[in-house]
Design a protein around this motif. Structure first.
Motif, PDB file in Angstrom:
ATOM      1  N   ILE A  20     -16.077 -31.467  33.348  1.00 52.28           N
ATOM      2  CA  ILE A  20     -16.189 -30.577  34.499  1.00 52.28           C
ATOM      3  C   ILE A  20     -16.463 -31.441  35.725  1.00 52.28           C
ATOM      4  N   GLY A  21     -16.151 -30.935  36.917  1.00 46.51           N
ATOM      5  CA  GLY A  21     -16.403 -31.727  38.114  1.00 46.51           C
ATOM      6  C   GLY A  21     -16.116 -30.946  39.374  1.00 46.51           C
ATOM      7  N   ASN A  22     -16.626 -31.456  40.483  1.00 49.95           N
ATOM      8  CA  ASN A  22     -16.406 -30.799  41.776  1.00 49.95           C
ATOM      9  C   ASN A  22     -15.842 -31.754  42.827  1.00 49.95           C
ATOM     10  N   GLY A  23     -15.237 -32.852  42.375  1.00 47.47           N
ATOM     11  CA  GLY A  23     -14.674 -33.822  43.305  1.00 47.47           C
ATOM     12  C   GLY A  23     -15.646 -34.899  43.721  1.00 47.47           C
ATOM     13  N   ARG A  24     -16.906 -34.776  43.319  1.00 48.90           N
ATOM     14  CA  ARG A  24     -17.909 -35.825  43.595  1.00 48.90           C
ATOM     15  C   ARG A  24     -18.798 -36.056  42.382  1.00 48.90           C
ATOM     16  N   ILE A  25     -19.421 -34.998  41.876  1.00 46.30           N
ATOM     17  CA  ILE A  25     -20.208 -35.124  40.648  1.00 46.30           C
ATOM     18  C   ILE A  25     -19.424 -34.511  39.496  1.00 46.30           C
ATOM     19  N   GLY A  26     -19.633 -35.079  38.320  1.00 43.46           N
ATOM     20  CA  GLY A  26     -18.937 -34.565  37.152  1.00 43.46           C
ATOM     21  C   GLY A  26     -19.748 -34.805  35.909  1.00 43.46           C
ATOM     22  N   ALA A  27     -19.351 -34.151  34.851  1.00 42.87           N
ATOM     23  CA  ALA A  27     -20.025 -34.331  33.567  1.00 42.87           C
ATOM     24  C   ALA A  27     -19.025 -34.066  32.457  1.00 42.87           C
ATOM     25  N   VAL A  28     -19.248 -34.731  31.342  1.00 43.75           N
ATOM     26  CA  VAL A  28     -18.558 -34.391  30.102  1.00 43.75           C
ATOM     27  C   VAL A  28     -19.572 -33.679  29.226  1.00 43.75           C
ATOM     28  N   VAL A  29     -19.256 -32.438  28.870  1.00 43.77           N
ATOM     29  CA  VAL A  29     -20.190 -31.559  28.167  1.00 43.77           C
ATOM     30  C   VAL A  29     -19.947 -31.667  26.659  1.00 43.77           C
ATOM     31  N   LEU A  30     -20.940 -32.181  25.944  1.00 40.89           N
ATOM     32  CA  LEU A  30     -20.877 -32.304  24.497  1.00 40.89           C
ATOM     33  C   LEU A  30     -21.734 -31.202  23.885  1.00 40.89           C
ATOM     34  N   SER A  31     -21.082 -30.147  23.434  1.00 43.23           N
ATOM     35  CA  SER A  31     -21.798 -28.994  22.870  1.00 43.23           C
ATOM     36  C   SER A  31     -21.875 -29.123  21.363  1.00 43.23           C
ATOM     37  N   ASP A  32     -23.081 -29.330  20.872  1.00 49.62           N
ATOM     38  CA  ASP A  32     -23.342 -29.324  19.434  1.00 49.62           C
ATOM     39  C   ASP A  32     -24.090 -28.032  19.110  1.00 49.62           C
ATOM     40  N   ILE A  33     -24.408 -27.820  17.840  1.00 51.12           N
ATOM     41  CA  ILE A  33     -25.039 -26.572  17.438  1.00 51.12           C
ATOM     42  C   ILE A  33     -26.482 -26.481  17.931  1.00 51.12           C
TER      43      ILE A  33
END
Length: 772
Positions: A20-33
């Protein structure tokens, strides 16, 4: 069916997480249980610092001496001089670094969980995970708000016991600290590393993680936020750096952003985010057909893709829209920097090795923006154009100190600190047209938008200065009278001259990629000068030089020559195909107007594909696909973009470069394949030059019926195209500037003139149906 990547298994590694991102900050979301991790990044979080070019590094006299050696056939002597005068040491160059990892650990019995699903909704730009625990449901959703410049997450449940979780922050950066701040956590980050700098210099940043927990309690303990029995939990993350800041106001910006965001209800924040994002994303819609594979989780579709013969048309459509999603998420009009090697995200691998997570100017950064105009995201080109302006400014010093020439020049790599000098080994670092190659995106932006203000104020002045450099730097080859560049490389390939004493060589005069780029530059400036009625004398010089550029040539094996002479490739399995941009990124070669040269590229592609040891990586697959699309070979184009999606992307469909190529120890995320692949899909449906447009030029048999709406073409045109059973049914052209164009579809051809805001509908034989 919503356009989404979705999975029924947890994300156990970065390569499974959703960006996910907004053109400046971003993240890769690792969803575990029982936990979730956000690998958090910021575009300006760079190590290194600005450093000046050497004050005297050879200049004009050295260049003339080196060129004389190559003109005389002395490759060994020429390379020795190039190493002396054109190989500066690597200093505090730097790299983009991952900022931190934000951890959410849930207090719940993971063994009892059922109905787990995580997804990235491309239409909403929201990453989510949901599951059941007993009779109760749980949901997490996270997005990066462009309007409010923060990351936002909502975690909710219908369980009467509510939610209990712990939030913490970690980082691989050596200078990183977390402190309690009321009911929030503050973190201080310093971008330090020792692979690309001295480990002492880099950007500083400050962030805050803030939580609200209606119905529950929050405790702050030893750098952790502990939530008990909340009906729902809201997490807000703000982060800013001191990059290009002239005072300390940036240090309080996170508090300002959080205060602003928390003045809105969560649903309003989400609505604001979606309205802002969808104003770009919904400009284009695409349907390439569906089959039973569309109902499967994304990883299952990917694993079955090759075996099915790439018979999953909606996966191609999803990949195209994923490329558009990554563009919008990674590079907005007000982004401080353009997309780097990994876009906005960062798995940390390239930063640890000789690659660097930077701006590679010999294909990677360019490919990041290949689909931008076509995919109706012209606004997103702005950060790259701003960066080109800064390269042109910084490149003046390099042109003067290394070449003794006016204008500006940039080479194979650049960073955020103004590095424009040759790379630190001439064998690959003397890509003398790297800056021009990236600046060609200014040409493309004008061709698509017809924005004369942009042409007058930005494109023409910057491109003129580039042309001034090449006019001064190039030399006359006395036998042919051709103007040639050199010493230069064809990225990042090498050859044998035929003289056993020379051994393997990289530097030469006038590699084809140089001439393609310079010819397009001169032609554009001549045309623009005429349109603007300016710089007549300069344009006359360009016309004279244009007539002296060497032609593209066909070699003894029937291939397009990569170098001025028909040298033997020392690496016929090489990943770069730079000379083929004459076809896939220019109209210097087209099947319609230069058939023999077009066929020579087909031979070039066949020769590379025949190699069992081909350096098979993400951007190579995209280049194969782009070239076959331009050759109107839809079946081959589909095969290569299918190979990219199915075998050169991680489970999260982010593209990668295979371990073992170019020194990579592991398979490394490189985002250019995502954008290159999206461009292939677009080019298969619509191909445009300044005078001609081809409809469905490379439609494969596996996409028999479908539509695409909102694709852009040169001339400030927009197209809606529909087809059925392999044949065009109707096409709608929307003109946003006056002009004329020749449309082609199969055996049909029509010349069309149009006014601004005119809408024209045509039949499958290109007969006029209506105008408005």
């Amino acid at each position: 069916m919503a356009e989404a990547l979705w999975y029924n298994t947890p994300a156990k590694a970065w390569s499974m997480g959703l960006p996910i991102g907004n053109g400046r900050i971003g993240a890769v979301v690792l969803s575990d249980i029982d936990k979730e991790t956000w690998s958090f990044n910021e575009l300006t979080f760079w190590s290194g610092r600005s450093e000046l070019s050497p004050k005297v590094y050879g200049g004009k006299a050295a260049i003339k001496e080196i060129q004389a050696r190559y003109l005389g056939g002395d490759f060994t002597g020429g390379k020795l001089l190039a190493e002396q005068y054109l190989q500066p040491p690597k200093k505090n160059y730097g790299t983009n670094l991952t900022v931190a990892k934000i951890h959410l650990e849930f207090d719940q019995p993971s063994a009892a969980i059922s109905n787990f699903r995580r997804e990235l909704n491309l239409d909403e730009a929201v990453a989510s995970a949901q599951y059941s625990l007993g009779d109760h449901n749980y949901r997490r959703e996270t997005f990066a708000s462009h309007r409010h410049q923060i990351l936002v997450s909502q975690i909710s449940t219908d369980s009467p016991q509510g939610l209990s979780l712990t939030v913490s922050i970690s980082s691989e950066n050596s200078d990183f600290a977390v402190a309690n701040m009321g009911d929030a956590l503050e973190f201080q980050a310093h971008a330090l590393e020792s692979a690309h700098s001295d480990g002492k210099c880099g950007v500083r940043g400050r962030g805050i993680v803030k939580i609200t927990a209606p119905g529950g309690s929050i405790q702050v303990n030893n750098g952790k936020l502990i939530v008990k029995n909340a009906k729902s939990v809201f997490v807000f993350v703000a982060f800013n750096t001191d990059f290009r800041q002239t005072n300390n106001d940036w240090t309080s910006l996170a508090l300002v952003q959080l205060k602003d965001a928390q003045s809105y209800a969560y649903e309003q924040l989400k609505t604001d985010h979606m309205n802002d994002y969808q104003s770009l994303y919904r400009r284009v819609s695409i349907n390439l057909g569906n089959n039973e594979s569309a109902a499967l989780p994304t990883n299952e579709r990917q694993s079955r893709f090759k075996e099915s013969g790439f018979d999953d048309p909606s996966l191609f459509a999803l990949y195209f829209q994923y490329g558009r999603y990554l563009t919008i998420s990674g590079t907005r009009a007000n982004s401080p920097l353009p997309l780097h090697l990994q876009g906005l995200w960062n798995d940390g691998e390239a930063s640890k090795m000789n690659w660097s997570c930077d701006y590679h100017l010999d294909i990677n950064t360019q490919m990041n923006y290949f689909p931008t105009e076509m995919a109706n995201l012209s606004d997103c080109h702005t950060p790259l154009i701003n960066y080109i302006e800064s390269l042109a400014q910084d490149g003046k010093t390099t042109a003067e100190q290394f070449y003794g020439s006016p204008g500006w020049v940039t080479h194979v790599f650049s960073n955020v600190w103004g590095f424009t000098d040759p790379g630190w080994e001439v064998s690959w670092g003397l890509n003398v047209t790297g800056g021009l190659w990236i600046a060609s995106h200014m040409i493309e932006h004008f061709e698509y938008t017809q924005d004369k203000t942009f042409l007058v104020e930005k494109a023409f002045p910057i491109l003129k200065k580039s042309a001034e450099f090449f006019l001064d730097y190039m030399a006359i080859e006395p036998t042919s009278g051709h103007l040639v560049t050199g010493p230069s490389v064809s990225p990042e390939n090498s050859f044998f001259t035929g003289d056993a004493n020379d051994g393997e060589q990289q530097l030469s005069l006038a590699p084809a990629v140089d001439i393609v780029l310079i010819r397009d530059l001169f032609k554009f400036l001549i045309k623009a000068g005429s349109q603007l009625n300016t710089d007549a004398e300069f344009c006359s010089r360009l016309k004279d030089a244009l007539s002296k550029l060497p032609p593209l040539k066909i070699g003894k094996k029937g291939q397009l020559q990569e170098w001025l002479e028909d040298y033997e490739e020392s690496q016929p399995d090489h990943r770069h195909l730079s000379h083929t941009i004459a076809l896939c990124r220019s109209d210097q070669i087209t099947p319609r107007h230069s058939h023999a040269l077009a066929e020579s590229i087909r031979v070039t592609l066949a020769n590379r594909q025949a190699r069992a040891d081909l350096e098979d990586i993400e951007f190579t697959a995209a280049l194969f696909g782009l070239n076959f699309a331009r050759l109107s070979d839809g079946e081959s184009a589909l095969k290569h973009v299918g190979h990219l999606i199915g075998e050169l992307c991680f489970e999260n469909l982010l593209s990668y470069s295979k371990a073992g190529v170019a020194g990579a120890e592991n398979s490394i995320f490189v985002i250019d394949g995502n954008f290159g692949g999206a461009a292939v899909v677009g080019e298969m449906l619509l191909r445009s030059s300044n005078s001609e447009i081809d409809l469905l030029p490379a439609l494969p048999s596996k996409w028999p019926s479908g539509f695409v709406r909102g694709l852009r073409a040169r001339g400030n045109l927009e197209f809606d195209i529909e087809w059925k059973d392999g044949d065009l049914t109707v096409v709608t052209l929307k003109a946003f500037s006056p002009g004329y164009v020749t449309l082609h579809y199969k055996k049909y051809q029509v010349d069309i003139s149009f006014d601004s805001l005119e809408v024209i509908r045509l039949s499958n034989s290109l007969e006029l149906l209506s105008t408005a």
